[in-house]
Design an enzyme around this catalytic site. Structure first.
Site, short mmCIF file in Angstrom:
data_model
loop_
_atom_site.label_atom_id
_atom_site.label_comp_id
_atom_site.label_asym_id
_atom_site.label_seq_id
_atom_site.Cartn_x
_atom_site.Cartn_y
_atom_site.Cartn_z
N ARG A 182 0.87 -1.17 0.00
CA ARG A 182 0.00 0.00 0.00
C ARG A 182 0.91 1.23 0.00
O ARG A 182 2.02 1.18 0.53
CB ARG A 182 -0.89 0.02 1.24
CG ARG A 182 -1.80 -1.18 1.41
CD ARG A 182 -2.59 -1.08 2.72
NE ARG A 182 -3.51 -2.18 2.89
CZ ARG A 182 -3.26 -3.29 3.58
NH1 ARG A 182 -2.08 -3.43 4.18
NH2 ARG A 182 -4.15 -4.25 3.68
N LYS B 263 -2.15 -2.50 8.18
CA LYS B 263 -3.41 -2.17 8.83
C LYS B 263 -3.40 -2.61 10.29
O LYS B 263 -2.80 -3.61 10.65
CB LYS B 263 -4.57 -2.87 8.12
CG LYS B 263 -5.09 -2.16 6.90
CD LYS B 263 -6.35 -2.86 6.39
CE LYS B 263 -6.96 -2.15 5.22
NZ LYS B 263 -8.21 -2.79 4.79
N HIS C 241 -2.19 2.48 -5.90
CA HIS C 241 -2.81 1.21 -5.49
C HIS C 241 -2.85 0.21 -6.65
O HIS C 241 -2.96 -1.00 -6.42
CB HIS C 241 -4.23 1.49 -4.98
CG HIS C 241 -4.68 0.52 -3.93
ND1 HIS C 241 -4.13 0.48 -2.67
CD2 HIS C 241 -5.62 -0.46 -3.96
CE1 HIS C 241 -4.72 -0.47 -1.96
NE2 HIS C 241 -5.63 -1.06 -2.72
N ARG D 200 -0.34 -2.51 -6.44
CA ARG D 200 -0.68 -3.58 -5.48
C ARG D 200 -1.62 -4.59 -6.13
O ARG D 200 -1.43 -5.81 -5.99
CB ARG D 200 -1.32 -2.93 -4.25
CG ARG D 200 -1.72 -3.90 -3.15
CD ARG D 200 -2.06 -3.08 -1.90
NE ARG D 200 -2.85 -3.81 -0.93
CZ ARG D 200 -2.34 -4.61 0.00
NH1 ARG D 200 -1.05 -4.81 0.05
NH2 ARG D 200 -3.13 -5.21 0.87
N HIS E 216 -3.65 -9.17 4.14
CA HIS E 216 -5.10 -9.26 4.22
C HIS E 216 -5.49 -10.08 5.45
O HIS E 216 -5.05 -11.22 5.60
CB HIS E 216 -5.68 -9.94 2.98
CG HIS E 216 -5.63 -9.08 1.75
ND1 HIS E 216 -5.62 -9.60 0.47
CD2 HIS E 216 -5.59 -7.73 1.60
CE1 HIS E 216 -5.58 -8.62 -0.40
NE2 HIS E 216 -5.55 -7.48 0.26
N TYR F 134 -9.29 -11.33 -6.17
CA TYR F 134 -8.39 -11.26 -7.31
C TYR F 134 -8.58 -12.46 -8.24
O TYR F 134 -8.17 -12.42 -9.39
CB TYR F 134 -6.94 -11.19 -6.84
CG TYR F 134 -6.63 -9.91 -6.12
CD1 TYR F 134 -6.36 -8.75 -6.82
CD2 TYR F 134 -6.65 -9.85 -4.73
CE1 TYR F 134 -6.10 -7.56 -6.16
CE2 TYR F 134 -6.39 -8.66 -4.07
CZ TYR F 134 -6.12 -7.53 -4.79
OH TYR F 134 -5.87 -6.36 -4.13
#
Length: 301
Positions: free
Chosen positions: A149, A173, A245, A248, A271, A280
């Site tokens: 990110r 995150k 982004h 990514r 994730h 994806y």
């Protein structure tokens, strides 16, 4: 304590410069968030973004549901989800309170994906900048090679580079660290930048460990990374709607297309939920069909 005004300004910059959304889309997001802010003020609910809870959000959504159609409710919940997800990315809150609310969500749309040829052209074009070419080349190679990110990229520390092990330590995150493998070409470009370019920058106090610096000796902003990329894609005449982004998403898509397992990709991308990574798999149906034909035991039947 985080103030709504400051958070909304930062969120607006995030939508514009990292996600590269249109002015109209950004305006819709901000409009929805201001609705929540107005609701809190009108009902004298003294709560900031950092400590709002799911009960308050449910009360707000119930209040709005009496005035708007179900489709608009879906957009509203999507706006709130994106906003609080942004605050999680920025490590300003630990968890997204909207995740506990059962409302219809908008269909997830995979953004543009760059081809390997386009990525090579962008990285080469980045190197042509007379002042910051080596830095910019290292930035885009690292983003693509590691699936970072942009917030993770700009917060990278030199002390978190473990090149002997071919790893970098990334703050993602929820203020969680993860180790991500780094390619030899990315290592080579980052090392060249550190040893030949960064060492000549007059570094401001507090930024000695920041990897990528601007011309004033401070860490790069996400806005600057966006503007650098936008300039390059305009020079190349690339018409796709590209943001940082995009690198990514391209990383994840290309990994899947080349046979990487989804669990490994999930770990590298940070994730928390495997379903995020599974999105994806919808990108390249042809690749999935070819995989079935190649590996299924009944492929010849």
């Amino acid at each position: 304590m985080m103030k709504w005004k400051v958070c909304l300004e930062e969120f607006e910059n995030f939508l514009k410069f990292e996600r590269n959304l249109s002015e109209n889309t950004v305006s819709n997001y901000i409009y929805d968030l201001k609705k929540l802010n107005n609701f809190l003020e009108q009902n004298k609910i003294a709560v900031e973004p950092s400590n709002i809870n799911v009960d308050i959000i449910r009360e707000f959504l119930y209040h709005e549901s009496k005035k708007i159609k179900s489709r608009t409710q879906g957009r509203l919940i999507s706006s709130l989800n994106t906003f609080f997800g942004f605050l999680v990315i920025e490590n300003k809150i630990i968890s997204n309170p909207i995740k506990k609310v059962s409302y219809p969500k908008n269909k997830y749309i995979i953004p543009e994906i760059l081809s390997l040829d386009e990525i090579d052209k962008i990285i080469f074009q980045a190197s042509l900048n007379s002042t910051n070419g080596e830095r910019n080349k290292a930035i885009f190679e690292l983003m693509y090679s590691c699936g970072l990110r942009v917030s993770e990229l700009i917060n990278l520390k030199i002390s978190n580079l473990f090149f002997k092990e071919s790893l970098i330590k990334v703050l993602g995150k929820g203020n969680k660290y993860r180790f991500v493998p780094i390619s030899k070409i990315a290592m080579k470009l980052v090392l060249f930048y550190i040893e030949n370019i960064r060492c000549n920058v007059k570094i401001k106090k507090g930024y000695n460990d920041s990897l990528f610096l601007n011309n004033r000796g401070r860490k790069l902003s996400r806005v600057m990374v966006f503007l650098i990329l936008k300039k390059i894609t305009n020079e190349l005449g690339i018409k796709k709607n590209i943001s940082p982004h995009t690198f990514r998403h391209s990383f994840a898509t290309h990994m899947i297309q080349n046979g990487a397992d989804i669990i490994s990709i999930q770990k590298m991308m940070g994730h928390e939920n495997i379903t995020t990574t599974e999105k994806y798999l919808n990108v390249d149906k042809k690749h999935l069909f070819e995989t079935l034909i190649k590996f299924h035991p009944r492929k010849s039947n």
